[in-house]
Design a protein around this motif. Structure first.
Motif, mmCIF file in Angstrom:
data_model
loop_
_atom_site.group_PDB
_atom_site.id
_atom_site.type_symbol
_atom_site.label_atom_id
_atom_site.label_comp_id
_atom_site.label_asym_id
_atom_site.label_seq_id
_atom_site.Cartn_x
_atom_site.Cartn_y
_atom_site.Cartn_z
ATOM 1 N N ILE A 6 0.839 -1.202 0.000
ATOM 2 C CA ILE A 6 0.000 0.000 0.000
ATOM 3 C C ILE A 6 0.871 1.248 0.000
ATOM 4 O O ILE A 6 0.641 2.189 -0.769
ATOM 5 N N VAL A 7 1.898 1.260 0.838
ATOM 6 C CA VAL A 7 2.811 2.407 0.903
ATOM 7 C C VAL A 7 3.512 2.600 -0.437
ATOM 8 O O VAL A 7 3.662 3.729 -0.916
ATOM 9 N N TYR A 8 3.900 1.505 -1.080
ATOM 10 C CA TYR A 8 4.567 1.597 -2.376
ATOM 11 C C TYR A 8 3.636 2.223 -3.412
ATOM 12 O O TYR A 8 4.043 3.127 -4.151
ATOM 13 N N ASN A 9 2.396 1.766 -3.480
ATOM 14 C CA ASN A 9 1.449 2.327 -4.445
ATOM 15 C C ASN A 9 1.159 3.798 -4.152
ATOM 16 O O ASN A 9 1.067 4.618 -5.074
ATOM 17 N N LEU A 10 1.022 4.160 -2.884
ATOM 18 C CA LEU A 10 0.809 5.568 -2.536
ATOM 19 C C LEU A 10 2.033 6.415 -2.869
ATOM 20 O O LEU A 10 1.905 7.554 -3.323
ATOM 21 N N SER A 11 3.217 5.858 -2.673
ATOM 22 C CA SER A 11 4.430 6.616 -3.002
ATOM 23 C C SER A 11 4.547 6.848 -4.507
ATOM 24 O O SER A 11 5.084 7.862 -4.944
ATOM 25 N N LEU A 12 4.026 5.919 -5.301
ATOM 26 C CA LEU A 12 3.994 6.136 -6.755
ATOM 27 C C LEU A 12 3.135 7.346 -7.101
ATOM 28 O O LEU A 12 3.480 8.144 -7.987
ATOM 29 N N LEU A 13 2.012 7.493 -6.421
ATOM 30 C CA LEU A 13 1.129 8.635 -6.670
ATOM 31 C C LEU A 13 1.800 9.944 -6.269
ATOM 32 O O LEU A 13 1.675 10.949 -6.975
ATOM 33 N N VAL A 14 2.533 9.934 -5.165
ATOM 34 C CA VAL A 14 3.260 11.135 -4.743
ATOM 35 C C VAL A 14 4.346 11.472 -5.767
ATOM 36 O O VAL A 14 4.510 12.632 -6.164
ATOM 37 N N ALA A 15 5.077 10.460 -6.198
ATOM 38 C CA ALA A 15 6.120 10.681 -7.204
ATOM 39 C C ALA A 15 5.518 11.217 -8.497
ATOM 40 O O ALA A 15 6.097 12.103 -9.145
ATOM 41 N N LEU A 16 4.363 10.706 -8.870
ATOM 42 C CA LEU A 16 3.674 11.182 -10.069
ATOM 43 C C LEU A 16 3.365 12.664 -9.955
ATOM 44 O O LEU A 16 3.586 13.428 -10.900
ATOM 45 N N CYS A 17 2.859 13.082 -8.818
ATOM 46 C CA CYS A 17 2.526 14.499 -8.612
ATOM 47 C C CYS A 17 3.755 15.380 -8.765
ATOM 48 O O CYS A 17 3.724 16.404 -9.443
ATOM 49 N N VAL A 18 4.837 14.969 -8.128
ATOM 50 C CA VAL A 18 6.070 15.765 -8.180
ATOM 51 C C VAL A 18 6.617 15.818 -9.604
ATOM 52 O O VAL A 18 6.935 16.897 -10.122
#
Length: 145
Positions: A6-18
């Motif tokens: 879950i943390v990995y998938n959420l971190s992908l979304l954060v990276a996408l935003c940046v």
């Protein structure tokens, strides 16, 4: 264990935003080059999300592709959505499996709903999306999914 996936998938979304913000500064999304670059980014993030899903049980897994693809089409339009759709669909075909058809339908409907909301926003000439409309958008994507 559930938490790392879950943390990995959420971190992908954060990276996408940046990354999307950085690319939008470098390549204006109102030009074709910017739309293509954003499409490639959203497509790559969707593929990575499908590569490392949250596995609930055998044959049942979740990933962030619907979120990524729908937001790409919502904020950057049909060119970005189309590029990311093709990338994600090709990878989903490559993965195969019993859920392939439903996976492809999820990819397609996520982009189409994002594109519809993009067009609604364009008609009103509004660059901002209200919290309520964004919530309705997310809810609709996941009800259809």
């Amino acid at each position: 264990m559930i938490i790392p996936e879950i943390v990995y998938n959420l971190s992908l979304l954060v990276a996408l935003c940046v990354l999307s913000g950085f690319l939008d500064d470098r390549y204006d999304h109102s030009h074709l080059t910017g739309k293509i670059v954003q499409g490639l980014l959203f497509g790559m993030i969707a593929v990575v999300a499908m590569t490392f899903p949250f596995v609930y049980s055998e044959g049942i897994f979740f990933d962030g592709r619907s979120v990524v693809l729908s937001l790409g089409a919502l904020f950057f339009g049909p060119v970005t959505g189309g590029i990311s759709l093709v990338m994600a669909a090709v990878y989903r075909l490559y993965l195969g499996g019993a859920g392939m058809v439903l996976g492809l339908l999820t990819i397609f409907t996520s982009v189409v709903i994002g594109w519809i909301f993009f067009n609604l926003r364009e008609r009103k000439r509004s660059q901002k999306i209200s919290k309520e409309r964004l919530y309705l958008f997310g809810l609709l994507v996941h009800i259809v999914m």
